[in-house]
Design an enzyme around this catalytic site. Structure first.
Site, PDB file in Angstrom:
ATOM      1  N   HIS A 122       0.668  -1.255   0.115  1.00 54.59           N
ATOM      2  CA  HIS A 122       0.096  -0.109  -0.076  1.00 54.59           C
ATOM      3  C   HIS A 122       1.022   1.259  -0.129  1.00 54.59           C
ATOM      4  O   HIS A 122       1.985   1.048   0.449  1.00 54.59           O
ATOM      5  CB  HIS A 122      -1.068  -0.025   1.062  1.00 54.59           C
ATOM      6  CG  HIS A 122      -1.499   0.994   1.520  1.00 54.59           C
ATOM      7  ND1 HIS A 122      -1.279   2.373   2.029  1.00 54.59           N
ATOM      8  CD2 HIS A 122      -3.222   0.745   1.433  1.00 54.59           C
ATOM      9  CE1 HIS A 122      -2.975   2.758   1.570  1.00 54.59           C
ATOM     10  NE2 HIS A 122      -3.664   2.290   1.590  1.00 54.59           N
ATOM     11  N   ASP A 199       3.585  -4.253   8.237  1.00 54.35           N
ATOM     12  CA  ASP A 199       1.914  -3.675   8.098  1.00 54.35           C
ATOM     13  C   ASP A 199       0.782  -4.490   7.958  1.00 54.35           C
ATOM     14  O   ASP A 199       0.427  -5.353   7.037  1.00 54.35           O
ATOM     15  CB  ASP A 199       2.037  -2.678   6.581  1.00 54.35           C
ATOM     16  CG  ASP A 199       0.846  -1.940   5.802  1.00 54.35           C
ATOM     17  OD1 ASP A 199      -0.004  -2.617   7.099  1.00 54.35           O
ATOM     18  OD2 ASP A 199       0.681  -1.489   5.539  1.00 54.35           O
ATOM     19  N   GLN A 202      -3.885  -5.087   7.177  1.00 52.34           N
ATOM     20  CA  GLN A 202      -5.392  -6.175   6.647  1.00 52.34           C
ATOM     21  C   GLN A 202      -5.056  -7.400   6.681  1.00 52.34           C
ATOM     22  O   GLN A 202      -5.734  -8.328   6.567  1.00 52.34           O
ATOM     23  CB  GLN A 202      -5.638  -5.856   4.594  1.00 52.34           C
ATOM     24  CG  GLN A 202      -5.125  -4.412   4.022  1.00 52.34           C
ATOM     25  CD  GLN A 202      -6.468  -4.393   4.398  1.00 52.34           C
ATOM     26  OE1 GLN A 202      -7.662  -5.013   4.367  1.00 52.34           O
ATOM     27  NE2 GLN A 202      -6.913  -2.942   4.033  1.00 52.34           N
ATOM     28  N   LYS A 225     -10.200  -0.419  11.154  1.00 52.50           N
ATOM     29  CA  LYS A 225     -10.640  -1.713   9.723  1.00 52.50           C
ATOM     30  C   LYS A 225     -10.855  -3.260  11.152  1.00 52.50           C
ATOM     31  O   LYS A 225     -10.508  -4.954  10.236  1.00 52.50           O
ATOM     32  CB  LYS A 225      -9.435  -2.195   9.148  1.00 52.50           C
ATOM     33  CG  LYS A 225      -9.561  -1.016   8.205  1.00 52.50           C
ATOM     34  CD  LYS A 225      -7.560  -1.532   7.381  1.00 52.50           C
ATOM     35  CE  LYS A 225      -7.381  -0.426   6.111  1.00 52.50           C
ATOM     36  NZ  LYS A 225      -8.213   0.087   5.668  1.00 52.50           N
ATOM     37  N   CYS A 363      -5.375   2.407  -3.646  1.00 54.76           N
ATOM     38  CA  CYS A 363      -3.804   3.306  -3.072  1.00 54.76           C
ATOM     39  C   CYS A 363      -2.587   1.860  -3.331  1.00 54.76           C
ATOM     40  O   CYS A 363      -1.666   2.325  -2.491  1.00 54.76           O
ATOM     41  CB  CYS A 363      -4.093   3.249  -1.802  1.00 54.76           C
ATOM     42  SG  CYS A 363      -5.608   4.174  -1.232  1.00 54.76           S
TER      43      CYS A 363
HETATM   44  N1  C6P Z   1      -6.456   0.563   2.960  1.00 55.66           N
HETATM   45  C1  C6P Z   1      -7.735  -0.064   1.634  1.00 55.66           C
HETATM   46  O1  C6P Z   1      -8.924   0.150   1.062  1.00 55.66           O
HETATM   47  P1  C6P Z   1      -5.452   4.421   7.425  1.00 55.66           P
HETATM   48  O2  C6P Z   1      -5.321   4.166   6.337  1.00 55.66           O
HETATM   49  O3  C6P Z   1      -4.036   4.638   8.073  1.00 55.66           O
HETATM   50  O4  C6P Z   1      -5.447   3.425   8.340  1.00 55.66           O
HETATM   51  O5  C6P Z   1      -4.439   2.406   7.086  1.00 55.66           O
HETATM   52  C2  C6P Z   1      -3.931   2.542   5.261  1.00 55.66           C
HETATM   53  C3  C6P Z   1      -3.176   0.983   4.809  1.00 55.66           C
HETATM   54  C4  C6P Z   1      -1.970   0.514   5.084  1.00 55.66           C
HETATM   55  N2  C6P Z   1      -1.345  -0.057   4.916  1.00 55.66           N
HETATM   56  C5  C6P Z   1      -2.696  -1.458   4.103  1.00 55.66           C
HETATM   57  C6  C6P Z   1      -2.341  -2.897   3.315  1.00 55.66           C
HETATM   58  C7  C6P Z   1      -3.791  -0.926   4.047  1.00 55.66           C
HETATM   59  O6  C6P Z   1      -5.219  -1.515   2.971  1.00 55.66           O
HETATM   60  C8  C6P Z   1      -4.421   0.548   4.416  1.00 55.66           C
HETATM   61  C9  C6P Z   1      -5.834   0.810   3.571  1.00 55.66           C
HETATM   62  C10 C6P Z   1      -7.947   0.881   2.679  1.00 55.66           C
HETATM   63  O7  C6P Z   1      -7.945  -0.567   1.029  1.00 55.66           O
HETATM   64  C11 C6P Z   1      -7.690   2.446   2.162  1.00 55.66           C
HETATM   65  S1  C6P Z   1      -6.974   2.759   1.161  1.00 55.66           S
END
Ligand code: C6P
Length: 404
Positions: A122, A199, A202, A225, A363
């Site tokens: 991401h 990270d 997910q 999430k 993203c």
């Molecule tokens: N992905 C998706 O629809 P935040 O925005 O900080 O809570 O998470 C960022 C982020 C970082 N790493 C991974 C692997 C992610 O999937 C995400 C967020 C969402 O896939 C929003 S783009």
């Protein structure tokens, strides 16, 4: 016992209608919904106890401080960290990664060093490292993935070398749904003295995560999430390593003493928690983690895996269906295109049939570049999704495809 009806009843939003149709929500990768108990817990604190944490001597402040620290202990237990000193509250995964990218590079990154990420990251696990490399004269290297969406580890020995200072890797890809072999890669990285940031944005809602078993150095995730509120996230870091990093944001709470001549810094974890935290959000996150723990992460994994397999096999029956991400180890997300229908058009039609999916580059532009496409449709699963909802998704895609 995993009781899907009982679980669904806890999510008031699942009873809502969109365009007069029952809501079917397959955009859990972007954000999940919150169960009633999380919303009520936060309401309770706003109604009865709201007061700033770590600052007051009065009853309300102590009540919120205790709840804030109780939530920290819940998070510690949830990911099996050794100490609450290793649990830092942030605004989310993005902020957690930026904190590490900035402070780690200040402490340990020098010209000629290398930072390693994967091709399926991401943007949140690419851009902060690019910024750090630019500041420090280091080089960003990339582990590629193959057509199935699995990491290609054939050239790993030339990628993880003595020059590698840190590896940033998604536990689960938000586009491909691939569950990466992070434990194996952590061992490889440690063998050359490199550190690893996982990270887990997910991974955390879908699979049991144990930071000590993984032996990762840092791990990041977002509350929203995993059925918790927005605006709160977690950075886990090994205590000995966090001790070696400089502070990031300056302000209240992160200090021990301040004079105009010199400031000394607070102990962990407060050294990295400048300013008033989102303590009501933190209390809500604690409640969300209790919610999933009571269901059981292994049961959640089993339910979602069965649903993922069912969805793959049913979606595969649609004419022109092309999956992006067919790894052996998958979790959470199914990304696809149908014929030459633009993902945005398909997503919009599905929306009007009451089905929420995500469309676009998700993203993760390098993943799109890998396949030479400009976007995808993604259905991402949550604990409350059912086979009947998958059936509606499939039927709705067929109806939408017939309109083209
Ligand atoms: N992905 C998706 O629809 P935040 O925005 O900080 O809570 O998470 C960022 C982020 C970082 N790493 C991974 C692997 C992610 O999937 C995400 C967020 C969402 O896939 C929003 S783009």
């Amino acid at each position: 016992m995993f009781d899907i009806n009982e679980i669904r009843e806890q999510f008031p939003i699942l009873g809502e209608k969109v365009y007069g149709k029952p809501l079917i929500y397959f955009d859990n990768g972007a954000t999940t919904h919150r169960p009633r108990r999380v919303i009520e817990k936060m309401d309770e604190y706003y109604y009865k106890y709201n007061s700033n944490v770590h600052r007051g001597v009065h009853y309300l402040s102590n009540k919120c401080t205790d709840a804030n620290e109780e939530a920290r202990e819940v998070v510690r237990g949830f990911i099996n960290a050794a100490s609450t000193k290793e649990i830092i509250f942030t605004r989310g995964t993005t902020e957690s990664i930026n904190l590490v990218a900035y402070t780690f590079s200040e402490a340990f990154l020098h010209p000629g060093d290398e930072v390693l990420v994967t091709e399926m990251e991401h943007h949140a696990n690419i851009v902060p490292w690019q910024m750090a490399c630019e500041r420090k004269g280091a080089t960003l290297k990339v582990i590629p993935f193959n057509e199935q969406g699995e990491l290609d580890l054939s050239n790993l020995d030339s990628l993880i070398t003595a020059k590698t200072k840190i590896l940033g890797i998604a536990y689960v890809s938000n586009v491909l749904g691939t569950v990466n072999p992070v434990a194996e890669l952590i061992k490889k990285a440690h063998a050359v003295g490199a550190k690893v940031l996982v990270d887990a944005a997910q991974a955390i809602p879908h699979i049991p995560v144990d930071v000590q078993a993984l032996d990762c150095d840092f791990l990041a995730f977002s509350g929203h999430k995993i059925y918790g509120p927005t605006g709160v996230g977690i950075l886990y870091g090994k205590e000995s390593l966090l001790e070696q990093l400089p502070p990031w944001h300056g302000g209240g709470e992160m200090i021990k003493t301040v004079t105009f001549a010199k400031t000394t810094y607070n102990e962990l974890p407060f050294k990295f928690e400048a300013g008033t935290p989102d303590f009501i959000g933190i209390i809500g996150l604690g409640e969300a983690l209790k919610f999933v723990s009571e269901i059981g992460m292994s049961d959640i994994r089993a339910h979602e895996l069965a649903l993922l397999n069912y969805a793959h096999s049913e979606l595969a029956k649609i004419d022109g269906m092309r999956f992006y991400g067919t790894a052996t180890e998958k979790s959470g997300a199914i990304s696809f295109l149908v014929g030459d229908i633009h993902p945005f058009d398909l997503g919009t039609l599905l929306d009007h049939m009451g089905v929420a999916v995500r469309t676009g580059q998700l993203c993760a532009e390098p993943v799109m570049q890998h396949y030479g496409i400009n976007g995808l449709v993604r259905a991402s699963l949550g604990v409350y999704n059912t086979e009947q909802e998958v059936d509606v998704l499939v039927k709705s895609i067929k109806r939408a495809a017939a309109m083209f």
